[in-house]
Design a protein around this motif. Structure first.
Motif, short mmCIF file in Angstrom:
data_model
loop_
_atom_site.label_atom_id
_atom_site.label_comp_id
_atom_site.label_asym_id
_atom_site.label_seq_id
_atom_site.Cartn_x
_atom_site.Cartn_y
_atom_site.Cartn_z
N UNK A 58 0.81 -1.21 0.00
CA UNK A 58 0.00 0.00 0.00
C UNK A 58 0.85 1.26 0.00
N UNK A 59 0.19 2.35 -0.30
CA UNK A 59 0.79 3.69 -0.26
C UNK A 59 2.13 3.76 -0.99
N UNK A 60 2.17 3.32 -2.27
CA UNK A 60 3.44 3.45 -3.00
C UNK A 60 3.76 4.90 -3.33
N UNK A 61 2.76 5.79 -3.29
CA UNK A 61 2.98 7.23 -3.51
C UNK A 61 3.95 7.46 -4.66
N UNK A 62 3.61 6.88 -5.80
CA UNK A 62 4.53 6.93 -6.93
C UNK A 62 4.75 8.39 -7.37
N UNK A 63 6.01 8.69 -7.60
CA UNK A 63 6.37 10.05 -8.05
C UNK A 63 7.39 9.92 -9.16
N UNK A 64 7.01 10.41 -10.32
CA UNK A 64 7.91 10.33 -11.47
C UNK A 64 9.00 11.38 -11.32
N UNK A 65 10.27 10.93 -11.28
CA UNK A 65 11.34 11.90 -11.04
C UNK A 65 11.36 13.03 -12.06
N UNK A 66 10.78 12.79 -13.24
CA UNK A 66 10.72 13.84 -14.25
C UNK A 66 9.89 15.05 -13.81
N UNK A 67 9.11 14.89 -12.76
CA UNK A 67 8.33 16.03 -12.24
C UNK A 67 9.19 16.93 -11.34
N UNK A 68 10.47 16.58 -11.19
CA UNK A 68 11.37 17.47 -10.44
C UNK A 68 11.63 16.99 -9.03
N UNK A 69 12.90 17.00 -8.65
CA UNK A 69 13.26 16.59 -7.27
C UNK A 69 14.18 17.64 -6.64
N UNK A 70 14.03 18.86 -7.07
CA UNK A 70 14.84 19.92 -6.46
C UNK A 70 14.03 21.21 -6.50
N UNK A 71 14.61 22.25 -5.92
CA UNK A 71 13.93 23.54 -5.85
C UNK A 71 13.32 23.74 -4.47
N UNK A 72 12.97 24.98 -4.17
CA UNK A 72 12.51 25.30 -2.81
C UNK A 72 11.20 24.62 -2.42
N UNK A 73 10.27 24.50 -3.38
CA UNK A 73 8.98 23.91 -3.03
C UNK A 73 9.11 22.40 -2.78
N UNK A 74 9.97 21.74 -3.57
CA UNK A 74 10.17 20.30 -3.34
C UNK A 74 10.82 20.08 -1.97
N UNK A 75 11.83 20.90 -1.66
CA UNK A 75 12.50 20.77 -0.37
C UNK A 75 11.50 20.97 0.78
N UNK A 76 10.60 21.95 0.60
CA UNK A 76 9.61 22.21 1.66
C UNK A 76 8.65 21.01 1.78
N UNK A 77 8.25 20.47 0.64
CA UNK A 77 7.32 19.33 0.67
C UNK A 77 7.95 18.16 1.43
N UNK A 78 9.20 17.86 1.10
CA UNK A 78 9.88 16.73 1.74
C UNK A 78 10.05 17.01 3.24
N UNK A 79 10.34 18.26 3.55
CA UNK A 79 10.55 18.59 4.97
C UNK A 79 9.27 18.40 5.77
N UNK A 80 8.14 18.71 5.14
CA UNK A 80 6.87 18.61 5.88
C UNK A 80 6.24 17.22 5.75
N UNK A 81 6.86 16.34 4.99
CA UNK A 81 6.20 15.07 4.71
C UNK A 81 7.29 14.05 4.38
#
Ligand SMILES: [Fe+2]
Ligand SMILES: [Fe+2]
Length: 460
Positions: A58-81
């Motif tokens: 369950x909960x594979x939370x698939x994320x295609x790396x092509x959608x970006x894995x850097x930048x301020x918003x991604x860092x904030x998302x990872x920090x909060x989740x």
């Protein structure tokens, strides 16, 4: 789950005000078995389960790396989740390479297929899971992240931009081969359906999510509830299962019951609304096993009833992208013994050695950071944060892993200052709850479905 274990310390008063929020919404209408006891009496005893082997993830939370894995918003998302989103593709690949080797009649995936309902992630994960197993049929249900999600975005160096999400019709189309196309019945009011993965066994794949309430520009609703129409359809299908002499299991994203003391009080949105009534409904019609996800923890909890002999087991499986990155193997024998074993992702391509340690650290460090953020809002001293945050994080991780062994002291406020002691005084029950393992065992279990007893398997 959106991993904000200590965000709730920051919202202490809100938590108290909303205690019991897992029961929000109008009471479900009375069920037919309550209004017409003769209906239930006239149905025969529930059928025995056929022999079956299946896998649950369950909960594979698939994320295609092509959608970006850097930048301020991604860092904030990872920090909060603290999901290992950037590794979701690799983890799924690694799990699949093990799952493929297991004999299985079918596979259940209990929702949160994607990071945030991005159409491209749904298309990618649907393609990926087509290689999950050479012969087993796959069945999915949506999670709270998957449908009509206003937070579907891609990340850029500057921030983030919205991308296409899916509507319910898009979800059932993309996952048509995974339950929807060959369903015995579909609920017109939700993405729930009934399938027969093994002759004589009906699978109730239930959509507990509130995607209907998601608003453009807002946050997706985390809570879970069944509408009156869905409950009416569900009871009708449960009656049909009994009339057709079919045994039944269920799967859904939200917890059927509370998985630790304080679950409803602090994280009510992780347990389906009206959980008592839903559990009793399912148990009444012979459902003994319900497979769930959402909180990302390995936890099995049994619900027993004062007025009904057969208990129901909520078998929650942790997320593939959150330590300990598990999946489960379930075997039901013709003798009505259900054996549950848990497996864990031990290596991925980019981390062939020590992946479990990496994943644990990822979860621990993230949780410590979140705990510090929350404690800071309460003006807890630096020293107090240094002392409390790791204790809180260890309790949370103990719950994620399951089979918790509560220490003599679940949290010590010694040396944390006045505000540290105040926070501990008010929220010790949550930390204690995470350390409390409600029966039965969580990772390895044998359930005797005839005698309503359970035990841990011998290690031999
Ligand atoms: Fe999740
Ligand atoms: Fe979820």
């Amino acid at each position: 789950m959106r991993t904000r274990p200590i965000a709730l310390i920051a919202s202490l008063l809100a938590c108290i005000c909303f205690a019991g929020c897992g029961k929000s919404g109008p009471d479900p209408a009375s069920f037919r078995y309550q209004q017409d006891p003769q209906l239930f009496d006239t149905l025969s005893q529930p059928a025995d389960y056929p022999a079956a082997r299946f896998i649950v993830l369950t909960d594979p939370h698939y994320y295609h790396p092509g959608l970006g894995t850097s930048g301020p918003d991604f860092a904030r998302y990872i920090r909060e989740d603290r999901k290992m989103l950037a590794l979701s593709d690799e983890i799924l690949e690694a799990a699949a390479s093990e799952i493929q080797k297991q004999p299985a009649d079918f596979i259940l995936i209990c929702g949160d297929m994607t990071k945030d309902g991005e159409r491209i992630n749904h298309l990618q994960v649907a393609e990926k899971i087509s290689n999950l197993h050479p012969t087993a049929d796959i069945y999915v249900v949506p999670g709270n992240h998957d449908v009509r999600n206003p937070e579907a975005v891609r990340y850029t160096h500057e921030g983030s931009k919205g991308v296409e999400t899916v509507e319910p019709e898009g979800f059932s189309e993309i996952y048509g081969a995974y339950g929807y196309d060959d369903a015995i019945a579909r609920d017109p009011a939700s993405l729930s359906y009934v399938a027969e993965p093994v002759d004589g066994l009906w699978l109730f794949a239930l959509d507990s999510c509130l995607w209907r309430e998601n608003e453009p520009g807002g946050h997706p609703v985390v809570n879970g509830r069944f509408s009156e129409q869905t409950l009416e359809w569900l009871e009708d299908m449960l009656i049909q299962a009994r009339k057709n002499n079919k045994s039944a299991i269920a799967m859904m994203h939200h917890g059927l019951v509370a998985h630790y003391p304080g679950n409803e009080k602090y994280y009510g949105e992780y347990v389906v609304d009206h959980s008592e009534a839903i559990a009793r409904l399912l148990a009444t019609y012979g459902v003994r096993l319900v497979f769930t996800g959402h909180f990302h923890a390995q936890d099995i909890t049994v619900k027993q009833f004062e007025d009904f002999p057969n208990p129901i087991f909520d078998i929650e499986t942790g997320s593939l992208v959150t330590w300990p990155c598990p999946w489960r193997e379930i075997t039901i024998s013709a003798g009505q013994t259900c054996t549950i074993e848990s497996r864990f992702t031990k290596a991925i391509d980019s981390i062939p050695e020590g992946f479990a340690g990496y994943a644990r650290n990822f979860a621990l460090e993230g949780t410590v950071g979140l705990a510090r953020d929350a404690l800071e809002q309460y003006h807890v001293s630096e020293k107090g944060m240094d002392l409390l945050a790791p204790q809180i994080a260890e309790a949370y991780l103990a719950h994620l892993a399951g089979d918790e062994h509560k220490p003599d002291t679940v949290i010590s406020a010694k040396g944390t200052g006045i505000m540290g002691r105040v926070v501990v005084f008010f929220q010790k029950d949550l930390v204690e709850g995470w350390w409390t393992d409600l029966p039965p065992a969580d990772n390895r279990l044998i359930i005797e479905l005839k005698s309503n007893s359970w035990q841990q398997p011998d290690d031999s």
